[in-house]
Scaffold this motif. Structure first.
Motif, PDB file in Angstrom:
ATOM      1  N   GLU A  42      14.084   5.014 -15.209  1.00 37.97           N
ATOM      2  CA  GLU A  42      15.316   4.616 -15.902  1.00 37.97           C
ATOM      3  C   GLU A  42      15.021   4.128 -17.314  1.00 37.97           C
ATOM      4  O   GLU A  42      15.804   4.371 -18.245  1.00 37.97           O
ATOM      5  CB  GLU A  42      16.023   3.537 -15.093  1.00 37.97           C
ATOM      6  CG  GLU A  42      16.585   4.029 -13.764  1.00 37.97           C
ATOM      7  CD  GLU A  42      17.221   2.916 -12.964  1.00 37.97           C
ATOM      8  OE1 GLU A  42      17.182   1.750 -13.446  1.00 37.97           O
ATOM      9  OE2 GLU A  42      17.756   3.186 -11.861  1.00 37.97           O
ATOM     10  N   GLN A  43      13.884   3.447 -17.494  1.00 37.07           N
ATOM     11  CA  GLN A  43      13.533   2.970 -18.839  1.00 37.07           C
ATOM     12  C   GLN A  43      13.228   4.144 -19.766  1.00 37.07           C
ATOM     13  O   GLN A  43      13.654   4.155 -20.934  1.00 37.07           O
ATOM     14  CB  GLN A  43      12.334   2.026 -18.755  1.00 37.07           C
ATOM     15  CG  GLN A  43      11.944   1.420 -20.099  1.00 37.07           C
ATOM     16  CD  GLN A  43      10.774   0.474 -19.975  1.00 37.07           C
ATOM     17  OE1 GLN A  43      10.205   0.332 -18.907  1.00 37.07           O
ATOM     18  NE2 GLN A  43      10.432  -0.174 -21.067  1.00 37.07           N
ATOM     19  N   GLU A  44      12.516   5.152 -19.248  1.00 32.55           N
ATOM     20  CA  GLU A  44      12.225   6.323 -20.072  1.00 32.55           C
ATOM     21  C   GLU A  44      13.506   7.094 -20.401  1.00 32.55           C
ATOM     22  O   GLU A  44      13.669   7.604 -21.507  1.00 32.55           O
ATOM     23  CB  GLU A  44      11.229   7.233 -19.348  1.00 32.55           C
ATOM     24  CG  GLU A  44       9.833   6.633 -19.241  1.00 32.55           C
ATOM     25  CD  GLU A  44       8.879   7.563 -18.526  1.00 32.55           C
ATOM     26  OE1 GLU A  44       9.342   8.637 -18.085  1.00 32.55           O
ATOM     27  OE2 GLU A  44       7.698   7.216 -18.395  1.00 32.55           O
ATOM     28  N   GLN A  45      14.422   7.164 -19.448  1.00 32.24           N
ATOM     29  CA  GLN A  45      15.689   7.833 -19.707  1.00 32.24           C
ATOM     30  C   GLN A  45      16.485   7.105 -20.788  1.00 32.24           C
ATOM     31  O   GLN A  45      17.101   7.736 -21.663  1.00 32.24           O
ATOM     32  CB  GLN A  45      16.508   7.895 -18.414  1.00 32.24           C
ATOM     33  CG  GLN A  45      15.965   8.859 -17.377  1.00 32.24           C
ATOM     34  CD  GLN A  45      16.144  10.309 -17.796  1.00 32.24           C
ATOM     35  OE1 GLN A  45      15.211  10.933 -18.315  1.00 32.24           O
ATOM     36  NE2 GLN A  45      17.324  10.838 -17.605  1.00 32.24           N
ATOM     37  N   ALA A  46      16.461   5.769 -20.728  1.00 34.01           N
ATOM     38  CA  ALA A  46      17.181   4.993 -21.742  1.00 34.01           C
ATOM     39  C   ALA A  46      16.547   5.150 -23.111  1.00 34.01           C
ATOM     40  O   ALA A  46      17.240   5.250 -24.134  1.00 34.01           O
ATOM     41  CB  ALA A  46      17.225   3.518 -21.332  1.00 34.01           C
TER      42      ALA A  46
END
Length: 769
Positions: free
Chosen positions: A762-766
């Motif tokens: 999720e952090q990489e997607q954000a």
């Protein structure tokens, strides 16, 4: 016509809807009809004709049938009659907590199976009695030695009862009295033997399992009295004899009369005459299809050369003249039992092979080795059991996490034994055509499968020699399994749940945010339930805070909470102890608490994140045994809810909490132990460190018990000891090992690998958006 058609259509639709349930309705109707018809038959006069009328049993109504009709069992079945104990509580009396026993068999009044008594003397106590103890004592759950000596020196590992009179009849009289007084209500069978008797322990145990406990049994080698009644027999003491509990209870009131009225030279004849005269029970060698086989040894007997069937089947052998002969007999009979066990295993494996083709899985379902559970099948990649690689010199899965370490101790002995076993199996299979010898272990793999045992895979470099002397070097892979054997219950001292637990809670300034929750849980789970538990707080002041305590007390809020609890519970006092230190050593803190409590105090060293409950406190009581065992539970640590749920609602069901955390193996903060055990170990530690107090800063209570006590250290996962997630404050001034364990505990307590992977994703997607 239209209304009639409409009604017919509605009726057809109703029948179509009811068609699936018609069999059920018909079945219920038929069942009710048959039950009513049977009830009318049972209330008719036919029963009176079969049973001869009410209260008037006919020819078929006697014995067991009449007992069944009357609802009671006949004589001799008192032990099996069910009894319903009604519960009644007087509302005028105050509530009292019911203390439950440790074992259900104690509460239900069950008895242990077999008690063994060995009669010894001054001349044979340190010779034959010691040989008996080393050969068969470990097979019996309870074995005592009886002698007439006064203040006899007891050999190591033996329990000796000294009566103070060496007269044989008096020794037998006192022994029977002692057995009745101390063990008469605890055991079903009593086996009495002499120290010049070799008894096959496993056969004696198997014998009592096939005999009924509600009969008067006097079983042994039946001998005739000299000049006595031909029908009367006594059991020869040299070959041992078995007495049931019911016979012992009936015999005890007559022992004094027997001592005064019966004159005899031999104690076994005296006891046999006493049983016959007062109880009318004679010695038998066969009972309920079980035979008590004995064998009388001749002089200069060679046990290894005895091939008689009577000798092979003997339960007891007599007389044994010296210790060496006792050991030789034990070796010979152990070999016989081992051969029988191997033969039974082969027969069972053959039966399993023959029956496997008839099973749904067919021959494919046959596991290896035959009769051992199939290997564990993982449901996910996280459940795969890894293999450990090893050679003859090194292990590549070390306990400390290093990639390579020297193979030593139990691991080295295990590898050597497995290699020898592999060679033995190969030679037994291929000889005399080939004979193998080991050149080198090329590769070794092992893993522990909890469903079957330890598995091994070995790549061996072998030298094969033929019958003509030709040799050839070849590599061969073999697989071996060390299966889990029969589970054995280790005898432990008896403890109850009535012991008071003294909780000790060390508190620092960093722990203030969690004290309120701890006190609330303590009040709800112990004070409200009237559990036998007390609490002592240990306030750890930093030197700077200690100087300003008169102006600003950092623990003033906690003391106010304690005051509120004492007001709410008038009979409860929660003391506290103030300590000033920069490095809170667990051992130093425990030294202060230990001096302020009695030696029989059961301590539970807690942490502020722990949620105290009655379930765990009971296990703390049961798993901690004075002068025997200490308990170090592995608490369950909940994961960080911000990473696990990521804004979703937290699971409210308490049954799902084990999915949202892990057992923290790096923490040794919680411990249950007795003050006397701690003081003993602490005394040994003080003699070792010679007033070097700085050593204490690098030790925990666990280390004190591990290195300076001979107690059992029981460390196990404890699902009842749950801690909420909190980021621990790791003190860099602590020992390097303690600091490293604290950091690892914080890191592993964040979340599982799947949760961490989702958070990173999720952090990489954000970041990408």
């Amino acid at each position: 016509i239209a209304p009639r058609l409409d009604a017919a259509m509605r009726l057809a639709a109703l029948l179509a809807a009811l068609r699936p349930v018609l069999p059920l309705v018909l079945g219920l109707s038929l069942g009710c009809s048959l039950s009513l018809l049977r009830a009318s038959w049972s209330q008719s006069g036919g029963e009176d004709q079969c049973l001869g009328g009410v209260g008037r049993p006919g020819p078929l109504a006697g014995g067991a049938l009449q007992e069944a009709v009357d609802g009671r069992l006949g004589p001799g079945h008192e032990d099996f009659r069910p009894r319903i104990v009604p519960y009644y509580r007087d509302p005028n009396k105050p509530y009292k907590k019911v203390l439950r026993t440790r074992y259900i068999q104690t509460e239900l009044g069950f008895h242990e199976r077999l008690f063994v008594a060995v009669l010894t003397s001054k001349a044979t106590l340190n010779t034959l009695a010691v040989a008996v103890n080393k050969t068969v004592a470990h097979h019996f759950s309870r074995l005592l030695y009886f002698t007439g000596l006064r203040s006899a020196k007891v050999p190591h590992g033996m329990v000796l009862v000294s009566h103070g009179d060496e007269r044989p009849i008096w020794l037998m009289y006192e022994t029977m009295n002692y057995i009745h007084q101390h063990f008469g209500s605890d055991y079903d069978w009593f086996y009495i033997m002499q120290d010049d008797t070799y008894a096959q322990a496993e056969q004696v145990k198997a014998l009592v399992t096939h005999l009924s406990i509600n009969q008067d049994v006097y079983l042994g080698r039946a001998e005739e009295f000299i000049g006595g009644d031909e029908q009367a027999r006594y059991c020869h003491g040299g070959f041992g004899y078995l007495i049931s509990r019911s016979l012992l209870l009936k015999l005890h009131p007559h022992l004094d009369s027997c001592r005064n009225e019966i004159l005899s030279v031999r104690p076994d004849e005296w006891l046999g005459r006493c049983i016959i005269d007062f109880l009318g029970v004679t010695c038998v060698s066969q009972l309920q299809g079980q035979n008590y086989h004995t064998y009388e040894l001749a002089k200069n007997t060679e046990p290894e050369k005895e091939e008689e069937e009577e000798f092979q089947a003997a339960v007891a052998v007599h007389p044994v003249s010296d210790m060496t002969l006792m050991y030789r007999l034990h070796k010979h009979f152990s070999r016989i039992q081992l051969d029988r066990a191997y033969q039974e295993i082969q027969d069972l494996q053959m039966q399993i092979r023959n029956l496997t083709s008839l099973t749904p899985a067919g021959e494919v379902g046959l596991t290896w080795p035959v009769g051992i559970n199939a290997p564990f099948l993982p449901k996910s990649r996280f459940e795969v059991i890894s293999w450990d690689y090893f050679t003859e010199q090194h292990l590549f899965s070390c306990p400390d996490g290093s990639p390579k370490c020297e193979l030593s101790g139990a691991s080295k002995a295990d590898v050597s034994e497995i290699i020898e076993s592999a060679l033995e199996q190969l030679n037994s299979r291929y000889q005399p055509l080939l004979r193998f010898s080991k050149r080198q272990l090329l590769n070794g793999y092992r893993r522990f499968d909890p469903t079957r045992g330890m598995e091994y895979t070995l790549d061996l470099l072998l030298e094969a020699v033929t019958q003509k002397g030709h040799s050839h070097v070849l590599a061969k892979r073999v697989s071996l399994v060390r299966p889990l054997s029969k589970v054995e219950i280790i005898p432990m001292p008896y403890v109850t749940e009535a012991t008071r637990v003294q909780l000790v809670l060390p508190l620092t300034v960093q722990d203030l945010d969690f004290v309120a929750n701890f006190l609330d849980m303590f009040a709800m789970n112990t004070l409200d339930t009237h559990d036998n538990a007390l609490l002592t707080l240990l306030f750890i002041y930093h030197p700077y805070d200690a100087q300003r305590v008169s102006q600003v007390d950092v623990f003033a809020g906690v003391k106010a909470m304690v005051g509120e609890l004492e007001k709410r519970y008038a009979d409860v006092k929660i003391p506290w102890i103030s300590v000033k230190t920069e490095v809170p050593s667990q051992v130093k803190l425990m030294d202060i608490v230990s001096k302020k409590h009695p030696v029989d105090t059961l301590f539970f060293l807690a942490s502020v994140w722990t949620e105290i409950n009655m379930e765990f406190l009971n296990r703390c009581r049961m798993n901690t045994i004075s002068n025997w065992q200490v308990f170090f539970p592995v608490h369950f640590q909940e994961f960080n809810p911000a990473l696990v749920y990521r804004g979703e609602q937290t699971a409210s069901s308490t049954t799902d909490f084990l999915r949202d955390g892990h057992f923290d193996r790096h923490s040794f903060a919680e411990a249950c132990f007795y003050n006397s055990d701690y003081m003993t170990a602490r005394t040994k530690l003080a003699a070792d460190i010679l007033d070097r107090d700085e050593v204490l800063e690098s030790m925990e209570v666990f280390d004190v018990f591990l290195h300076y006590s001979g107690l059992h250290l029981f460390r196990a996962v404890e699902p009842g000891l749950v801690q909420k997630y909190a980021l621990r404050s790791c003190n860099p001034r602590l020992n390097e090992e303690f600091y490293h364990r604290c950091v690892l505990s914080n890191l592993e307590g964040l979340a599982s690998r799947s949760h961490l992977a989702m958070a990173l994703f999720e952090q990489e997607q954000a970041n990408s958006t």
